[in-house]
Each structure stands twice: as C-alpha cells, then as structure tokens.
Design a protein around this motif. Structure first.
Motif, short mmCIF file in Angstrom:
data_model
loop_
_atom_site.label_atom_id
_atom_site.label_comp_id
_atom_site.label_asym_id
_atom_site.label_seq_id
_atom_site.Cartn_x
_atom_site.Cartn_y
_atom_site.Cartn_z
N ALA A 1 0.83 -1.20 0.00
CA ALA A 1 0.00 0.00 0.00
C ALA A 1 0.87 1.25 0.00
CB ALA A 1 -0.93 -0.01 1.21
N ALA B 1 2.37 1.97 -3.31
CA ALA B 1 1.38 2.48 -4.27
C ALA B 1 0.84 3.85 -3.87
CB ALA B 1 0.22 1.50 -4.41
N GLY B 2 1.33 4.39 -2.75
CA GLY B 2 0.86 5.69 -2.29
C GLY B 2 -0.52 5.66 -1.66
N VAL B 3 -0.92 4.49 -1.18
CA VAL B 3 -2.24 4.33 -0.57
C VAL B 3 -2.16 4.65 0.93
CG1 VAL B 3 -4.00 2.65 0.11
CG2 VAL B 3 -3.09 2.64 -2.22
N THR B 4 -3.08 5.45 1.40
CA THR B 4 -3.16 5.77 2.83
C THR B 4 -4.60 5.59 3.30
OG1 THR B 4 -3.57 8.12 2.41
CG2 THR B 4 -1.27 7.44 2.70
N GLU C 1 -6.94 -0.74 3.45
CA GLU C 1 -5.73 -0.67 2.65
C GLU C 1 -5.81 -1.62 1.46
OE1 GLU C 1 -1.99 0.74 5.46
OE2 GLU C 1 -2.38 -1.40 5.21
N LYS D 1 -8.39 -0.26 -1.11
CA LYS D 1 -7.93 0.93 -1.82
C LYS D 1 -6.74 0.60 -2.74
CE LYS D 1 -8.01 4.94 0.34
NZ LYS D 1 -7.84 6.01 1.36
N LEU D 2 -5.90 -0.33 -2.31
CA LEU D 2 -4.80 -0.76 -3.17
C LEU D 2 -5.35 -1.43 -4.42
CD1 LEU D 2 -1.85 -1.36 -3.86
CD2 LEU D 2 -2.00 -3.39 -2.38
N ALA E 1 -8.27 -1.03 -5.77
CA ALA E 1 -8.93 -0.02 -6.60
C ALA E 1 -7.91 0.78 -7.40
CB ALA E 1 -9.78 0.90 -5.72
N LYS E 2 -6.79 1.12 -6.76
CA LYS E 2 -5.77 1.89 -7.46
C LYS E 2 -5.14 1.08 -8.59
CE LYS E 2 -2.15 5.23 -6.64
NZ LYS E 2 -1.50 6.07 -5.61
N LEU E 3 -5.11 -0.23 -8.41
CA LEU E 3 -4.56 -1.11 -9.45
C LEU E 3 -5.60 -1.46 -10.50
CD1 LEU E 3 -2.55 -3.57 -7.15
CD2 LEU E 3 -1.59 -1.77 -8.62
N GLY E 4 -6.83 -0.98 -10.30
CA GLY E 4 -7.90 -1.26 -11.24
C GLY E 4 -8.37 -2.70 -11.20
#
Length: 216
Positions: A97, A100-103, A150, A153-154, A156-159
C-alpha cells in the motif's frame, strides 16, 4: 488450502485462527527469539504468544461455559501458525500500500466500523462476529479494519479487486522486497504466492489418486 481464494480470505481476516505449539526459542540462530523477520524487523515469539493469548482471552470472555470454550479451542486448533501468517501478511500488505501511495485515515476506519456495527446489530455484535469468524479480538478490530481498507484501496488503485492476480502480484513484489524470513519451526514463506508454507516432512510420502491431485 493455499489457493488464491483462501489467501484472499486470510488477507481480509488478517488473523486466521490456527495453532501449533508455541515456542520459547527460535530455531534460526541468525535471529534468536524471532518467530519471523520482515523487512529487517523482528516479530518475536513473545509478540506472537501475546497475539494468541489475546484471542484465547477474548474467546474465554465470550464463552463462559467450559464445554463451549473447549469446542471453541478445538475449532481454532492451529492458532499459532496462522496468527503468524496474518502478522506477516499484514506487514506485506502495508508495504504494498505504501509503495502504491495508498493511505487510510482514522476517519475512514471509523466510518467503516460504524457501517459494520449497524449491520451486526451494534458494537458488541460486530466484535463477536469478528472474533468468531476471523479470530480478531476486540482490541485488534480497528487495526484489522484499517488493513481491509488498505487492501480495498490498493486493489482499486490497481484497477482490480483482491481476488485477482494483479493485486496478488503487487503483494508478491512487496513480499520479495521485504525479504520475509520465518523461523523454520513455523514453516517457510513463499514470496511469490504470498503465503506461509508448512515444512515438508521428507520421510512421509503423500500419495494422491491419479486424476485427483490438486494444485495450489
């Protein structure tokens, strides 16, 4: 047992109940007293024991009848090894996370908790559900919810979502970068599959009927 579906369940519960005898010393001379070393940071046997004790204490408090408590113990008969698995996986997920810049904010955790409490019929209902289904004691609930957020959201960021190879590839890279080293008595860590593996017993041959073998 170590399929992607199972590992996804382990990730989202973040503390699967399992057990094995507790150790008072580490079998790896390079890291005495460590149950595992993740990113150069030790997870000590004492820390692992404390986590297991938290679950057992919560089970005892929730079930006062001795027979029911014995049944709860039997159902979580391998608590130690999978608790360690969860502790390692938590760190791997957090590293992925971060990469990937996930917080995740405290407000997000509280919002998730409120929603789950409404579904579970209140705070006690949620705590009981998490304890019974995932082996998460009440004092670790917010920590677990943060990890779940986390993961979500990770993904989701990776699609993608947490069941897909893209998500697990990110965890595999984080796992490899951290250099997870398990005490051999607890098995070994497979960075590619992001899972703990029991030590093989060379003198025991496992024979499966032809055509009925399963891959993991």
């Amino acid at each position: 047992m170590h399929s992607r579906r199972r590992r996804t369940a382990l990730l989202l519960s973040a503390a699967i109940v399992a057990a094995g005898p507790l150790l008072t010393a580490c079998g790896n001379d390079a890291h005495p007293g460590a149950a595992a070393v993740v990113g150069g940071q030790r997870i000590t046997v004492s820390e692992l024991e404390n986590r297991v004790d938290e679950v057992r204490a919560a089970q005892r408090a929730a079930v006062t009848d001795d027979t029911q408590y014995a049944q709860a113990i039997a159902q979580t008969g391998s608590l130690t090894r999978d608790t360690l698995h969860g502790m390692v996986l938590d760190r791997v997920l957090h590293r992925a996370a971060e990469d990937a810049g996930v917080t995740v904010s405290r407000k997000e955790v509280q919002q998730m908790r409120v929603g789950l409490e409404q579904q579970a019929g209140g705070a006690k209902g949620l705590e009981m559900t998490w304890l019974q289904q995932y082996g998460i004691p009440p004092q670790r609930l917010d920590e677990n919810l943060r990890l779940q957020l986390e993961a979500q959201k990770l993904a989701a960021k990776l699609g993608t979502d947490t069941s897909q190879p893209v998500f697990w590839d990110a965890l595999s890279k984080a796992s490899d970068a951290l250099g997870v080293d398990l005490n051999p008595r607890y098995g070994s860590w497979n960075a590619e599959k992001v899972t703990r593996v029991d030590a093989e017993t060379p003198w025991v041959r496992q024979i499966s009927p032809v055509g009925n073998q399963q891959t993991t």
